[in-house]
Design an enzyme around this catalytic site. Structure first.
Site, PDB file in Angstrom:
ATOM      1  N   ARG A 188      -1.394  43.428  -9.711  1.00  0.00           N
ATOM      2  CA  ARG A 188      -0.818  43.631 -11.051  1.00  0.00           C
ATOM      3  C   ARG A 188      -1.919  43.729 -12.103  1.00  0.00           C
ATOM      4  NH1 ARG A 188       3.028  40.082  -8.933  1.00  0.00           N
ATOM      5  NH2 ARG A 188       2.077  38.209  -9.816  1.00  0.00           N
ATOM      6  N   GLY A 222      -4.251  11.102  20.558  1.00  0.00           N
ATOM      7  CA  GLY A 222      -5.030  11.439  21.749  1.00  0.00           C
ATOM      8  C   GLY A 222      -4.517  10.722  22.974  1.00  0.00           C
ATOM      9  N   GLY A 223      -5.316  10.716  24.005  1.00  0.00           N
ATOM     10  CA  GLY A 223      -4.894  10.115  25.273  1.00  0.00           C
ATOM     11  C   GLY A 223      -5.024   8.593  25.289  1.00  0.00           C
ATOM     12  N   LYS A 271       5.173  31.335  -4.311  1.00  0.00           N
ATOM     13  CA  LYS A 271       4.087  30.482  -4.797  1.00  0.00           C
ATOM     14  C   LYS A 271       4.111  29.192  -3.974  1.00  0.00           C
ATOM     15  CE  LYS A 271       3.922  31.908  -9.618  1.00  0.00           C
ATOM     16  NZ  LYS A 271       4.075  31.478 -11.015  1.00  0.00           N
ATOM     17  N   ASN A 298      -7.104  32.855  -5.472  1.00  0.00           N
ATOM     18  CA  ASN A 298      -5.879  32.233  -4.950  1.00  0.00           C
ATOM     19  C   ASN A 298      -4.777  32.305  -5.995  1.00  0.00           C
ATOM     20  OD1 ASN A 298      -7.279  30.133  -6.444  1.00  0.00           O
ATOM     21  ND2 ASN A 298      -5.804  28.678  -5.630  1.00  0.00           N
ATOM     22  N   PHE A 299      -4.626  33.515  -6.556  1.00  0.00           N
ATOM     23  CA  PHE A 299      -3.510  33.746  -7.472  1.00  0.00           C
ATOM     24  C   PHE A 299      -2.210  33.821  -6.669  1.00  0.00           C
ATOM     25  CE2 PHE A 299      -6.836  36.164 -10.008  1.00  0.00           C
ATOM     26  CZ  PHE A 299      -6.988  35.152 -10.944  1.00  0.00           C
ATOM     27  N   ALA A 300      -1.122  33.789  -7.414  1.00  0.00           N
ATOM     28  CA  ALA A 300       0.168  34.010  -6.768  1.00  0.00           C
ATOM     29  C   ALA A 300       0.157  35.408  -6.137  1.00  0.00           C
ATOM     30  CB  ALA A 300       1.275  33.896  -7.809  1.00  0.00           C
ATOM     31  N   THR A 353      -8.944  39.433 -18.231  1.00  0.00           N
ATOM     32  CA  THR A 353      -9.012  40.587 -17.331  1.00  0.00           C
ATOM     33  C   THR A 353      -7.809  41.508 -17.466  1.00  0.00           C
ATOM     34  OG1 THR A 353      -7.998  39.244 -15.623  1.00  0.00           O
ATOM     35  CG2 THR A 353     -10.401  39.361 -15.620  1.00  0.00           C
ATOM     36  N   LYS A 354      -6.940  41.204 -18.424  1.00  0.00           N
ATOM     37  CA  LYS A 354      -5.803  42.104 -18.621  1.00  0.00           C
ATOM     38  C   LYS A 354      -6.069  43.086 -19.762  1.00  0.00           C
ATOM     39  CE  LYS A 354      -2.200  39.691 -16.257  1.00  0.00           C
ATOM     40  NZ  LYS A 354      -1.040  38.820 -16.329  1.00  0.00           N
ATOM     41  N   GLN A 359      -6.650  23.885  -6.700  1.00  0.00           N
ATOM     42  CA  GLN A 359      -7.478  23.161  -5.727  1.00  0.00           C
ATOM     43  C   GLN A 359      -7.962  23.979  -4.532  1.00  0.00           C
ATOM     44  OE1 GLN A 359      -7.368  19.271  -2.767  1.00  0.00           O
ATOM     45  NE2 GLN A 359      -5.742  19.435  -4.234  1.00  0.00           N
ATOM     46  N   SER A 360      -7.075  24.764  -3.932  1.00  0.00           N
ATOM     47  CA  SER A 360      -7.437  25.368  -2.641  1.00  0.00           C
ATOM     48  C   SER A 360      -8.642  26.297  -2.765  1.00  0.00           C
ATOM     49  CB  SER A 360      -6.242  26.133  -2.067  1.00  0.00           C
ATOM     50  OG  SER A 360      -5.941  27.248  -2.890  1.00  0.00           O
TER      51      SER A 360
HETATM   52  N1  COA Z   1      -7.322  36.933 -17.519  1.00  0.00           N
HETATM   53  C1  COA Z   1      -6.038  37.347 -17.667  1.00  0.00           C
HETATM   54  N2  COA Z   1      -5.044  36.953 -16.863  1.00  0.00           N
HETATM   55  C2  COA Z   1      -5.346  36.119 -15.867  1.00  0.00           C
HETATM   56  C3  COA Z   1      -6.663  35.632 -15.644  1.00  0.00           C
HETATM   57  C4  COA Z   1      -7.665  36.091 -16.527  1.00  0.00           C
HETATM   58  N3  COA Z   1      -8.937  35.688 -16.403  1.00  0.00           N
HETATM   59  N4  COA Z   1      -6.643  34.811 -14.592  1.00  0.00           N
HETATM   60  C5  COA Z   1      -5.375  34.750 -14.158  1.00  0.00           C
HETATM   61  N5  COA Z   1      -4.596  35.535 -14.915  1.00  0.00           N
HETATM   62  C6  COA Z   1      -3.155  35.775 -14.776  1.00  0.00           C
HETATM   63  C7  COA Z   1      -2.778  36.337 -13.435  1.00  0.00           C
HETATM   64  O1  COA Z   1      -3.103  37.707 -13.377  1.00  0.00           O
HETATM   65  C8  COA Z   1      -1.280  36.072 -13.424  1.00  0.00           C
HETATM   66  O2  COA Z   1      -0.623  37.066 -14.170  1.00  0.00           O
HETATM   67  P1  COA Z   1       0.741  37.790 -13.669  1.00  0.00           P
HETATM   68  O3  COA Z   1       1.703  36.680 -13.354  1.00  0.00           O
HETATM   69  O4  COA Z   1       1.132  38.599 -14.844  1.00  0.00           O
HETATM   70  O5  COA Z   1       0.408  38.598 -12.485  1.00  0.00           O
HETATM   71  C9  COA Z   1      -1.166  34.775 -14.238  1.00  0.00           C
HETATM   72  O6  COA Z   1      -2.464  34.578 -14.819  1.00  0.00           O
HETATM   73  C10 COA Z   1      -0.772  33.515 -13.507  1.00  0.00           C
HETATM   74  O7  COA Z   1      -1.417  33.414 -12.254  1.00  0.00           O
HETATM   75  P2  COA Z   1      -0.695  32.650 -11.055  1.00  0.00           P
HETATM   76  O8  COA Z   1      -1.591  32.623  -9.896  1.00  0.00           O
HETATM   77  O9  COA Z   1       0.659  33.257 -10.851  1.00  0.00           O
HETATM   78  O10 COA Z   1      -0.577  31.177 -11.654  1.00  0.00           O
HETATM   79  P3  COA Z   1       0.660  30.162 -11.620  1.00  0.00           P
HETATM   80  O11 COA Z   1       0.192  29.003 -12.420  1.00  0.00           O
HETATM   81  O12 COA Z   1       1.937  30.770 -12.010  1.00  0.00           O
HETATM   82  O13 COA Z   1       0.789  29.726 -10.075  1.00  0.00           O
HETATM   83  C11 COA Z   1       0.020  28.845  -7.971  1.00  0.00           C
HETATM   84  C12 COA Z   1      -0.092  28.807  -9.514  1.00  0.00           C
HETATM   85  C13 COA Z   1      -1.051  27.938  -7.427  1.00  0.00           C
HETATM   86  C14 COA Z   1       1.390  28.339  -7.545  1.00  0.00           C
HETATM   87  C15 COA Z   1      -0.184  30.298  -7.475  1.00  0.00           C
HETATM   88  O14 COA Z   1      -1.384  30.791  -8.014  1.00  0.00           O
HETATM   89  C16 COA Z   1      -0.219  30.441  -5.976  1.00  0.00           C
HETATM   90  O15 COA Z   1       0.797  30.378  -5.287  1.00  0.00           O
HETATM   91  N6  COA Z   1      -1.419  30.652  -5.407  1.00  0.00           N
HETATM   92  C17 COA Z   1      -1.602  30.909  -4.003  1.00  0.00           C
HETATM   93  C18 COA Z   1      -1.479  29.673  -3.183  1.00  0.00           C
HETATM   94  C19 COA Z   1      -2.399  28.582  -3.630  1.00  0.00           C
HETATM   95  O16 COA Z   1      -3.604  28.701  -3.664  1.00  0.00           O
HETATM   96  N7  COA Z   1      -1.789  27.409  -3.895  1.00  0.00           N
HETATM   97  C20 COA Z   1      -2.509  26.179  -4.018  1.00  0.00           C
HETATM   98  C21 COA Z   1      -2.954  25.878  -5.339  1.00  0.00           C
HETATM   99  S1  COA Z   1      -3.881  24.386  -5.200  1.00  0.00           S
END
Ligand code: COA
Length: 415
Positions: free
Chosen positions: A104, A247-248, A136, A96-98, A74-75, A17-18
């Protein structure tokens, strides 16, 4: 008519979402937003909270309007090459990845600068630098760590999160401002820069008045406008103030006709000092106009709950809309508690484009919240969210890939 951000290309690496709320705003202002999603599954929200089997969820469609979608792994080496081309050709990368995920993947800030020194790299993270920077974070974690939960709810109950997504959508809004500001600075410096919004910081920014109150409490031991004042019950930190106005001008939520069965038959009422005589006349307490215990805002402070109870005796005889009409005749600030159903059906919100009906090829028509920010020279037209990878071929050919190369990438499952 042109659009404010026409010509700005955004590499949208956001999910959930963010981040998506941020890039959606930029798309509404006219930026070309290219959503890069994991091949195969895409943004996880496409499949979350689905109301129709096999169709992109409302969670996804309502956060990703006006974007184009391409899939890309992208990996893989060939996927990284496509990403490098995108970085060279875009103005902003939003993610907004982790924490650490972009590094990485092989795309550190330094590497991105090598590829495109003009690129702005904008990130949402849960926390800024400090002990929690590697964590996260989801919405409610931010509400809890940014001061919202501790100051929301009633003081005889637990901390409470709000229905408003101030952690996610609030961070997206903050990040969008950071991005357009960095774009503006780039006009003079020619350089990109990093933009960071920590969700904790965004929530705290929205809870600014509570940090104000913390310092007032430490200095004076009490805060007169808080419901705790009447009984002198204050501790060391800002208490939960229920429905008290921040507020006031004191305010509270009052019952209206039908409250016994309708959870939203309530009105927010504000005892604004200027209209005190009108309030007294309306509820049949004319004697309070001159009574020294009630005549001034200061005298009323310890008696607020009794005053609200008296106004509630009046408001329970009326529907929230009748009460709104009458109070407004006397310029008394108030607002009915509108349910989501009432908001969805509100004709004036439809007329201004704040609530929009959008057509989608797989789900049919649905309601969404349009752009809440109205620019007179850059009107927003809300277009449906893209299907997963809907624009992969179109975008790759814009990047210079031939049909044969695209077919090869597909065969290798890079796209
Ligand atoms: N191709 C290949 N890999 C991809 C990709 C693509 N197009 N897009 C994402 N990925 C990979 C990432 O590189 C990551 O890999 P890694 O763990 O090996 O480094 C993996 O997907 C997972 O990404 P991640 O962001 O860790 O997802 P998650 O589902 O585990 O966590 C959140 C979700 C929201 C908790 C986390 O992204 C986060 O804390 N974000 C920042 C704060 C935030 O915005 N939170 C609010 C969300 S509404």
């Amino acid at each position: 008519m042109g659009k404010a951000l026409e010509g700005v290309r955004i590499l949208d690496f956001t999910h959930v979402q963010s981040g998506p709320t941020c890039t959606q705003l930029l798309a509404w202002f006219g930026a070309d937003v290219i959503k890069v999603e994991r091949a195969g599954e895409g943004d996880a929200t496409r499949g979350q909270l689905r109301d129709i089997a096999g169709v992109d969820s409302l969670y996804f469609t309502m956060l990703n309007h006006n974007k184009r979608s391409m899939t890309l792994d992208t990996k893989r080496p060939d996927g990284k090459k496509v990403l490098e081309t995108l970085i060279r050709q875009c103005d902003v990368l939003v993610e907004n990845f982790a924490p650490g995920a972009l590094d990485r993947m092989g795309f550190s800030w330094e590497r991105i600068q090598e590829l495109n020194p003009r690129m702005i790299v904008a990130s949402v993270k849960g926390f800024g630098p400090g002990p929690y920077e590697h964590c996260k974070v989801y919405e409610n974690v931010a509400q809890c760590t940014g001061g919202a939960a501790a100051t929301t709810g009633f003081d005889d109950g637990p901390p409470m999160v709000s229905g408003a997504q101030i952690g996610d959508s609030g961070s997206g809004l903050h990040l969008a401002l950071g991005i357009v500001t960095a774009l503006y600075q780039r006009n003079t410096t020619g350089r990109g820069q990093r933009v960071l919004t920590a969700m904790q910081d965004a929530v705290l920014n929205l809870c600014r008045v509570k940090l104000r109150d913390q310092q007032r409490l430490e200095r004076n031991g009490v805060m007169e406008e808080y419901p705790q004042f009447a009984e002198g019950r204050f501790g060391e930190s800002v208490p939960r103030a229920g429905n008290a106005s921040g507020g006031g001008q004191p305010g509270w939520i009052l019952k209206c006709k039908g409250w016994e069965s309708d959870p939203n038959a309530y009105i927010y009422f504000i005892a604004q000092a200027q209209v005190w005589p009108s309030v007294c006349k309306l509820i049949g307490r004319e004697e309070w106009i001159l009574d020294p215990d009630y005549a001034t805002p200061k005298a009323r402070l310890p008696r607020l709950m009794a005053i609200f109870a008296a106004v509630e005796e009046w408001s329970t005889t009326l529907t929230k809309f009748e009460a709104m009409d009458i109070l407004n005749k006397y310029d008394i600030p108030c607002g009915p508690i509108l349910s989501m159903k009432e908001i969805a059906e509100d004709p004036s919100l439809r007329a201004t484009g704040t609530i929009v009906e959008v057509d989608h090829p797989e789900r049919g028509s649905y309601l969404t919240v349009g752009n809440p920010i109205k620019l007179s020279d850059s009107p927003t037209e809300v277009r449906r969210s893209p299907l997963l990878g809907e624009h992969t071929d179109e975008l790759l050919s814009e990047l210079g890939y031939s049909p044969e190369q695209i077919a090869m990438l597909r065969e290798e499952r890079v796209i």
